[in-house]
Design a protein around this motif. Sequence first.
Motif, PDB file in Angstrom:
ATOM      1  N   VAL A  57       0.865  -1.185   0.000  1.00  0.00           N
ATOM      2  CA  VAL A  57       0.000   0.000   0.000  1.00  0.00           C
ATOM      3  C   VAL A  57       0.898   1.230   0.000  1.00  0.00           C
ATOM      4  N   TYR A  58       0.527   2.184  -0.829  1.00  0.00           N
ATOM      5  CA  TYR A  58       1.374   3.357  -1.016  1.00  0.00           C
ATOM      6  C   TYR A  58       0.573   4.640  -0.804  1.00  0.00           C
ATOM      7  N   VAL A  59       1.252   5.656  -0.268  1.00  0.00           N
ATOM      8  CA  VAL A  59       0.695   7.009  -0.302  1.00  0.00           C
ATOM      9  C   VAL A  59       1.628   7.810  -1.199  1.00  0.00           C
ATOM     10  N   ASP A  60       1.094   8.403  -2.218  1.00  0.00           N
ATOM     11  CA  ASP A  60       1.897   9.130  -3.216  1.00  0.00           C
ATOM     12  C   ASP A  60       3.078   8.277  -3.696  1.00  0.00           C
ATOM     13  N   GLY A  61       2.841   6.991  -3.858  1.00  0.00           N
ATOM     14  CA  GLY A  61       3.877   6.116  -4.413  1.00  0.00           C
ATOM     15  C   GLY A  61       4.885   5.584  -3.404  1.00  0.00           C
ATOM     16  N   VAL A  62       4.767   5.984  -2.141  1.00  0.00           N
ATOM     17  CA  VAL A  62       5.738   5.505  -1.137  1.00  0.00           C
ATOM     18  C   VAL A  62       5.049   4.456  -0.255  1.00  0.00           C
ATOM     19  N   SER A  63       5.682   3.305  -0.092  1.00  0.00           N
ATOM     20  CA  SER A  63       5.049   2.224   0.676  1.00  0.00           C
ATOM     21  C   SER A  63       4.842   2.626   2.144  1.00  0.00           C
ATOM     22  N   VAL A  64       3.616   2.365   2.622  1.00  0.00           N
ATOM     23  CA  VAL A  64       3.305   2.619   4.033  1.00  0.00           C
ATOM     24  C   VAL A  64       2.751   1.323   4.651  1.00  0.00           C
ATOM     25  N   LYS A  65       3.148   0.203   4.060  1.00  0.00           N
ATOM     26  CA  LYS A  65       2.551  -1.072   4.460  1.00  0.00           C
ATOM     27  C   LYS A  65       2.737  -1.364   5.956  1.00  0.00           C
ATOM     28  N   ASP A  66       3.943  -1.168   6.466  1.00  0.00           N
ATOM     29  CA  ASP A  66       4.189  -1.526   7.866  1.00  0.00           C
ATOM     30  C   ASP A  66       3.324  -0.685   8.803  1.00  0.00           C
ATOM     31  N   GLU A  67       3.220   0.595   8.475  1.00  0.00           N
ATOM     32  CA  GLU A  67       2.394   1.501   9.302  1.00  0.00           C
ATOM     33  C   GLU A  67       0.924   1.059   9.264  1.00  0.00           C
ATOM     34  N   VAL A  68       0.463   0.675   8.079  1.00  0.00           N
ATOM     35  CA  VAL A  68      -0.944   0.262   7.946  1.00  0.00           C
ATOM     36  C   VAL A  68      -1.177  -1.051   8.692  1.00  0.00           C
ATOM     37  N   ILE A  69      -0.256  -1.989   8.548  1.00  0.00           N
ATOM     38  CA  ILE A  69      -0.430  -3.282   9.242  1.00  0.00           C
ATOM     39  C   ILE A  69      -0.466  -3.057  10.757  1.00  0.00           C
ATOM     40  N   GLU A  70       0.355  -2.165  11.235  1.00  0.00           N
ATOM     41  CA  GLU A  70       0.357  -1.818  12.664  1.00  0.00           C
ATOM     42  C   GLU A  70      -1.046  -1.337  13.064  1.00  0.00           C
ATOM     43  N   LYS A  71      -1.639  -0.508  12.230  1.00  0.00           N
ATOM     44  CA  LYS A  71      -2.974   0.030  12.555  1.00  0.00           C
ATOM     45  C   LYS A  71      -4.054  -1.050  12.495  1.00  0.00           C
ATOM     46  N   LEU A  72      -3.842  -2.047  11.622  1.00  0.00           N
ATOM     47  CA  LEU A  72      -4.849  -3.122  11.499  1.00  0.00           C
ATOM     48  C   LEU A  72      -4.928  -3.964  12.772  1.00  0.00           C
ATOM     49  N   THR A  73      -3.919  -3.884  13.629  1.00  0.00           N
ATOM     50  CA  THR A  73      -3.962  -4.678  14.861  1.00  0.00           C
ATOM     51  C   THR A  73      -4.988  -4.118  15.849  1.00  0.00           C
ATOM     52  N   ASP A  74      -5.438  -2.902  15.607  1.00  0.00           N
ATOM     53  CA  ASP A  74      -6.500  -2.333  16.451  1.00  0.00           C
ATOM     54  C   ASP A  74      -7.851  -2.897  15.971  1.00  0.00           C
ATOM     55  N   PRO A  75      -8.604  -3.602  16.849  1.00  0.00           N
ATOM     56  CA  PRO A  75      -9.868  -4.208  16.406  1.00  0.00           C
ATOM     57  C   PRO A  75     -10.790  -3.221  15.683  1.00  0.00           C
ATOM     58  N   ALA A  76     -10.731  -1.954  16.080  1.00  0.00           N
ATOM     59  CA  ALA A  76     -11.615  -0.962  15.453  1.00  0.00           C
ATOM     60  C   ALA A  76     -11.288  -0.792  13.975  1.00  0.00           C
ATOM     61  N   ASN A  77     -10.084  -1.201  13.574  1.00  0.00           N
ATOM     62  CA  ASN A  77      -9.668  -1.021  12.169  1.00  0.00           C
ATOM     63  C   ASN A  77      -9.655  -2.330  11.387  1.00  0.00           C
ATOM     64  N   SER A  78     -10.251  -3.392  11.929  1.00  0.00           N
ATOM     65  CA  SER A  78     -10.039  -4.682  11.275  1.00  0.00           C
ATOM     66  C   SER A  78     -11.115  -5.055  10.265  1.00  0.00           C
ATOM     67  N   SER A  79     -12.137  -4.225  10.086  1.00  0.00           N
ATOM     68  CA  SER A  79     -13.079  -4.466   8.982  1.00  0.00           C
ATOM     69  C   SER A  79     -13.423  -3.121   8.377  1.00  0.00           C
ATOM     70  N   PHE A  80     -13.670  -3.118   7.075  1.00  0.00           N
ATOM     71  CA  PHE A  80     -14.021  -1.856   6.432  1.00  0.00           C
ATOM     72  C   PHE A  80     -15.389  -1.939   5.775  1.00  0.00           C
ATOM     73  N   VAL A  81     -16.179  -2.958   6.119  1.00  0.00           N
ATOM     74  CA  VAL A  81     -17.536  -3.038   5.558  1.00  0.00           C
ATOM     75  C   VAL A  81     -18.550  -3.180   6.695  1.00  0.00           C
ATOM     76  N   LYS A  82     -19.758  -2.697   6.437  1.00  0.00           N
ATOM     77  CA  LYS A  82     -20.794  -2.665   7.478  1.00  0.00           C
ATOM     78  C   LYS A  82     -21.328  -4.050   7.848  1.00  0.00           C
ATOM     79  N   ASN A  83     -21.248  -4.999   6.895  1.00  0.00           N
ATOM     80  CA  ASN A  83     -21.871  -6.295   7.144  1.00  0.00           C
ATOM     81  C   ASN A  83     -20.979  -7.244   7.938  1.00  0.00           C
TER      82      ASN A  83
END
Length: 444
Positions: free
Chosen positions: A211-237
């Motif tokens: 995953v990139y922001v303006d072409g620069v990988s931010v994967k590690d930062e995003v994966i870190e955030k996914l460990t928060d249960p509040a961020n572990s789904s992006f759909v309502k169902n």
Amino acid sequence: MSNTKGLKIATIGGGSSYTPELVEGFIKRYDELPIRELWLVDIEAGKEKMEIVGNLAKRMIEKAGLPIDVHLTLDRRAALKDADFVTTQFRVGLLEARAKDERIPLKYGVLGQETNGPGGLFKGLRTIPVILDICKDIEELCPNAWLINFTNPAGMVTEAVLRYSNIKKVVGLCNVPIGIEMGIAKLLDVDHSRIRIDFAGLNHMVYGLDVYVDGVSVKDEVIEKLTDPANSSFVKNIEGIGWEPEFIKALGVLTCPYHMYYYKTRQMLEKDMKNADGEGTRAEVVQKLEKELFELYKDPNLAIKPPQLEKRGGAYYSDAAVRLITSIYTDKRDIQPVNTINNGAIASIPADSAVEVSCVITKDGPKPISMGDLPVPVRGLVQQIKSFERIGAEAAVTGDYNKAVLAMTINPLSPSDTISKQIVDEMMEAHKEHLPQFFKKIEA
Ligand code: G6P
């Protein structure tokens, strides 16, 4: 497709509560996508809903002051005649059938999961013969049209169209990747347009390899955030119930919300069983929601998509659909994740199979971006679901009962061949009227 005449769109399953999403998308992008005719088509059982939602569509278009004619019909052939794009969003057996898909497996201690799970197998068995019939009509009545399929299980359905029809201009579409992009943009507090994700996998079994922001990988930062249960789904169902940080960090790629069913099977099963005894399965919750939505849609003063529709899992569905159609029409060559023929983009999946992958969208359709091999930790599960999709599609086309038992058994959510057979038997009976291909055989 002619610029002077404008475009004709045919939407099969036009009575769906999602239709205002689509119409809103067409209105927003009208400058780039000059639609002249929108044909909503449904079956007799969906007629009343189609009239309600169709009238709302007419009011929305009138309010926007656009010269789009909306036609409501039960005549699929009339809707398809000379269409430029055919979108499919139908549900064979309506939400009652989905409720059975979700509930019956629970009796055997197995998740229903109405897309890639045991429920999804039966949704596929009901849907595939119908989509193949639609494909025959497309061949005859609008051979140059693009078929944009949203009907679940979108992966298995796209696989079936590629393998068992003559239609080559087919794209399977899902709102999950765009939902992930939007969710991550919000987590990082950046505009969606700055995010790019390398998606690779299958429908509802897709991973973000980077995953990139303006072409620069931010994967590690995003994966870190996914460990928060509040961020572990992006759909309502699907309610995100969080990942073990050790697991998600070692996995090393972004997950999609549907992965909860495969990596947290026990907890998801307990949750679904609790819901089934309480507020109901997701289909039953959606049935109530739909009643409210259609009451709202009836209001002659309503001329916008009501915000209540956002309680459904299909958020951003119109953005995904209309940006895809626009990019094909204008040969935009932007990058979008869609379901299309692999053609070697993902080395671990057969070249002639459907995959969900980031593609360049051209006037000749999606061109998958080469992703190489899937990383070892995710490769096996993706391949297993692909086998499930292929055997499921084959069972749907042939009406071979043994193949249905096989598909159920190789689904990672099924614990054994014996339990699979028991579930198949009960579901065959429950869905009998929508599975003629199996019953003709048994009675012969
Ligand atoms: C998701 C999926 C769709 C699915 C929908 C269900 O986000 O991508 O394929 O149909 O949600 O939502 P619902 O509100 O019907 O449970």
